[in-house]
Scaffold this motif. Sequence first.
Motif, PDB file in Angstrom:
ATOM      1  N   SER A 134      78.903  10.719 -19.110  1.00 16.68           N
ATOM      2  CA  SER A 134      79.865  10.299 -18.235  1.00 16.68           C
ATOM      3  C   SER A 134      80.991  11.249 -18.141  1.00 16.68           C
ATOM      4  N   GLY A 135      81.354  11.844 -17.357  1.00 12.36           N
ATOM      5  CA  GLY A 135      82.161  12.905 -17.250  1.00 12.36           C
ATOM      6  C   GLY A 135      82.033  13.991 -18.252  1.00 12.36           C
ATOM      7  N   THR A 136      82.679  13.991 -19.357  1.00  7.22           N
ATOM      8  CA  THR A 136      82.605  15.029 -20.367  1.00  7.22           C
ATOM      9  C   THR A 136      82.083  14.458 -21.504  1.00  7.22           C
ATOM     10  N   ARG A 137      81.877  13.185 -21.477  1.00  7.04           N
ATOM     11  CA  ARG A 137      81.340  12.459 -22.730  1.00  7.04           C
ATOM     12  C   ARG A 137      79.847  12.024 -22.841  1.00  7.04           C
ATOM     13  N   LEU A 138      79.437  11.847 -23.804  1.00  9.59           N
ATOM     14  CA  LEU A 138      78.021  11.585 -23.934  1.00  9.59           C
ATOM     15  C   LEU A 138      78.231   9.926 -24.623  1.00  9.59           C
ATOM     16  N   LEU A 139      77.270   9.134 -23.901  1.00 11.97           N
ATOM     17  CA  LEU A 139      77.210   7.565 -24.127  1.00 11.97           C
ATOM     18  C   LEU A 139      75.839   7.463 -24.752  1.00 11.97           C
ATOM     19  N   VAL A 140      75.827   6.557 -25.870  1.00 11.48           N
ATOM     20  CA  VAL A 140      74.679   6.121 -26.430  1.00 11.48           C
ATOM     21  C   VAL A 140      74.596   4.648 -26.370  1.00 11.48           C
ATOM     22  N   ASP A 141      73.771   4.172 -25.580  1.00 12.12           N
ATOM     23  CA  ASP A 141      73.587   2.587 -25.151  1.00 12.12           C
ATOM     24  C   ASP A 141      75.318   2.061 -24.753  1.00 12.12           C
TER      25      ASP A 141
END
Length: 428
Positions: free
Chosen positions: A43-50
């Motif tokens: 998501s954009g410059t981020r990693l999302l876990v669940d």
Amino acid sequence: MARRRRTAGRGWRGGLCRALLLAAGLVVAPLAAAAAPAEVTVSGTRLLVDGKPFAVRGAAGEGPLDELAGLGATTLRTYGSDPGARLDAAAKAGLKVIVGLWVGQPRQGADYADRTFVARQLAELQGIVETYRDHPALLMWAIGNEVEVDLADDSAVWPVIEQVAAMVRRVDPAHPTLAVLAETGTDKVAKLIAQAPSIEVLGLNSYGDALYSVTARAREQGWQGPIVITELGALGQWQAATTPWGAPFEPSSTQKAIQLRRYLQALGDTGAIVFLWGQKQEVTPSWHSLLLPSGEWTEGAEAMAEVWSGRTPGGNHAPRIAALNVATDSSAPFASWPAGGEGAFTLDALDPDGDRLEVRWTVRAESTTHGIGGDAEAIPSAFPEAVRLAGPSGARIGGLKAGRYRLFVEVLDGRGAAATANMPFEVR
């Protein structure tokens, strides 16, 4: 773009196997107790876990994972081969894993004009992805490691990275693809963007003061997604000052830890993987090693814990080395004496906890192997008979033939921590 998790019934370890074991009375824990594979999205410059932001902070290497997790780490990075054992160990330690898919390097003989080789490599990597895509510890897939290094023409590597990344996204859409480059170069990131669009996360190996600007330099070349510093360290041997005969000066573990604190703090929210949570010969056995061969951790681990709000085993502090010096009247930061003579060295070390210290002295031949990109190197021969009058505050060295050598010192606190330093010298 967020990607939906695969819903086919292929849970890790296999639902059918669990059913058979339950029927046989061999499994008493409820099925719900089994960890489910995570959905990892960009998501954009981020990693999302669940769906929740995930901070990538950890190390690469083969060291104990419970200790690594205790430092505040969240992530382990591997490089290649079968990742099953490390994935299982990481899951037990509560860590996620960046699993390396080893892509053959042209400088080591990989021929990407050979269609048979290309097809075989792709099939082997697909087999790894299919086997471990549902493992609960899997975070993402790292496509290659510095495949572009030491090539006058790197045009062949970018299509290969894209080929593997496209396969991964097809086979496992629930975990992102990451490519690992050796620094940004002047246009490496731009080439990756243009020629490997299936890469979702940028991995960069960077050392020393280059870490202060590495993220900005990648953005300047156009990268807009997440960035992970997939290897970082206080100083690369290629960046160090050298003796007149070309032997690089290695910082002590204390000096490395001071720099590591600064770099980790400067990186902020950028993902950070420290190299190396283990032990490896690269110019010396200690240059990039956060652990001794006997398992003791050095102050670099303490630095990681401080920045990541973790703690070292037992809350212990590593010994510090204030100085390892040549005991001569010369102003040179190295030692040189004629054959038949002796050299003297002094050590100033202490322990913040007041622990009693054990000091080990070793002389080895200077490494003549100059590996590229972390290639394997043999540990040079040791000369135990050369160490004379060794003690906690110094040692004398003698009885060596003409040549180039290095004196190593290890300072151990008896509680699992250590400090290291070394000094190159020559016998004329």
